[in-house]
Design an enzyme around this catalytic site. Structure first.
Site, mmCIF file in Angstrom:
data_model
loop_
_atom_site.group_PDB
_atom_site.id
_atom_site.type_symbol
_atom_site.label_atom_id
_atom_site.label_comp_id
_atom_site.label_asym_id
_atom_site.label_seq_id
_atom_site.Cartn_x
_atom_site.Cartn_y
_atom_site.Cartn_z
ATOM 1 C CG ASP A 163 78.659 43.440 38.582
ATOM 2 O OD1 ASP A 163 79.400 44.390 37.860
ATOM 3 O OD2 ASP A 163 77.742 42.830 38.426
ATOM 4 C CD GLU A 392 79.118 36.577 32.866
ATOM 5 O OE1 GLU A 392 78.375 35.343 33.198
ATOM 6 O OE2 GLU A 392 78.948 37.652 33.324
HETATM 7 C C1 DGY Z 1 74.453 42.140 36.574
HETATM 8 O O1 DGY Z 1 73.201 41.899 36.747
HETATM 9 O O2 DGY Z 1 75.070 40.944 36.926
HETATM 10 C C2 DGY Z 1 75.110 43.087 36.170
HETATM 11 O O3 DGY Z 1 76.529 42.805 36.220
HETATM 12 C C3 DGY Z 1 74.747 44.490 36.459
HETATM 13 O O4 DGY Z 1 75.039 45.078 35.295
#
Ligand code: DGY
Length: 425
Positions: A163, A392
């Site tokens: 992201d 994570e």
């Molecule tokens: C989030 O919401 O953090 C995700 O990576 C989007 O898919």
């Protein structure tokens, strides 16, 4: 120790199992995510094959009529996540997001078939999934490579799964924030805000969602309408590897058209990847499709490219680069070069280590004969788990666990790594 880790990992998969799909983690991600599910199926396959197939079936039951497989399926209501279905408004029978994610399904299905103990179950389920996965790949090349370059573009950072990568920083300057509807982030209530993307990035994520929504989620328009069009070598490598795996599977199942078309996608993709190679940095780079220029950002995307069947000299160069990086961190593979100004060891995709990417890089390099560095990556991955549990992602220097905890795909990859030997092809 191995038995104990596998036991803990299985318990996490069971805990995050919602019957026909798993959530990535409780709280932070309460729905089904596309590549999370496919990679999690690999973990299930070691102790419950039926459940592994169901994970992927559920995802593909929500494929769009044009072939796209969405990045989130909102099976149940949960206001603990933003942006939910009321923001996406894609009009699907079971609400979904309107963008996609890395195409790991072809790879995962082939792996499930290769290792299946129940051969009949595997053949039946794979035969049903084959045309669906193929339709997704065809969708990619039709809608995300309209000029036929051999490589697809992502039109939103969330599609890459990375992201807030440094790779997007300059291109993101082009994404405006005017007209963004007011919103309340929920991610920062579940995870440490300093480990997550910034507010400025979120505003741009949402601007893009609103832009695509205003175009009725019509995939014949979205690519050209997006101010964010990036060719990501890692994303393409996953699609290429899945195309190649799908070709093998189609041959096994005697579906020659899918085999030939998939083989063609993979071959064109591998050839086109050469346009992303940087001799200076010794890895592949992202390309800004709107300007045609390479983005000089030394991120993990260009190393994940080793997951595809790339030429041996490229795999060797990636192995050398990883060896250099290995001298700078305690745990490979940092998601960004630790020597770069933008590196941040704790912030999501700007430095931390992710087990799923480690797994794919190690798998690809093992197949290319780069066994020593592949083994170092696997060893580092397992050391992280022993030190810090099933997070994570992790700080590559200190192993600090970051983001969500009790994470499904981290657990799945631990089962995968401990239950099989990655061997050269
Ligand atoms: C989030 O919401 O953090 C995700 O990576 C989007 O898919």
């Amino acid at each position: 120790m191995t038995e104990d880790l596998i036991k803990q990992a299985k318990a996490i998969l069971r805990r995050n199992d919602r019957g026909s799909y798993t959530v990535p983690t409780h709280g932070l991600y309460p729905f089904q995510w596309n590549w999370d599910s496919c990679l999690s199926a690999l973990g299930f396959s070691h102790f419950d094959e039926e459940r592994a197939w169901t994970e992927i079936d559920t995802l593909f039951a929500n494929q769009w009529p044009d072939g796209m497989v969405p990045h989130i399926v909102f099976h149940e209501e949960d206001d603990g996540y933003f942006p939910g279905p009321d923001v996406w408004r894609t009009g699907r029978p079971v609400p979904t997001s309107g963008i996609t994610q890395p195409a790991v399904a072809g790879f995962a299905v082939r792996r499930l078939v290769d290792r299946a103990r129940d051969r009949e179950l595997a053949a039946t389920r794979a035969r049903a999934l084959l045309p669906r996965i193929h339709a997704w790949h065809e969708w990619f090349y039709r809608c995300r490579d309209p000029q036929g370059t051999g490589l697809v573009a992502i039109i939103h950072p969330w599609e890459s799964g990375r992201d807030n990568s440094v790779d997007w920083d300059d291109v993101f300057d082009r994404v405006p924030t005017d007209g963004v509807e007011p919103f309340n982030r929920r991610d920062t209530q579940h995870a440490n805000p300093s480990h997550r993307p910034t507010q400025a990035q979120y505003e741009r994520y949402i601007w893009l969602v609103q832009r695509f929504r205003s175009l009725g989620w019509d995939n014949t328009k979205l690519h050209d309408a997006s101010p964010f069009q990036v060719v990501d070598p890692g994303f393409n490598a996953i699609l290429i590897r899945s195309s190649s795996d799908l070709a093998d599977l189609a041959e096994q199942l005697d579906v020659p058209e899918i085999a030939a078309q998939s083989r063609g996608h993979a071959a064109r993709g591998v050839a086109a990847m050469e346009t992303l190679w940087s001799d200076g940095i010794g890895q592949y780079l992202c390309q800004d499709r709107t300007t045609g220029t390479l983005i000089k950002s030394p991120s993990i995307a260009g190393l994940l490219a080793g997951f595809a069947p790339i030429p041996a000299p490229r795999a060797k160069a990636i192995a050398e680069r990883l060896t250099t990086l290995g001298g700078q961190v305690d745990h490979l593979v940092p998601s960004h070069d630790p020597g770069a100004r933008e590196f941040d060891s704790l912030r999501y995709w700007r430095g931390p280590v992710w087990l799923i990417v480690n797994y794919m890089i190690a798998d690809g390099l093992m197949r290319s004969g780069e066994a020593a560095i592949a083994q170092r990556i696997i060893n580092d991955s397992l050391r992280l788990i022993e030190r810090s549990g099933f997070a994570e992602y992790y700080d590559p220097h200190t192993a600090e666990p970051c983001g969500g905890d009790q994470f499904t795909w981290t657990a799945a990859i631990v089962i995968e790594l401990l239950s099989q030997e990655l061997t050269p092809a």
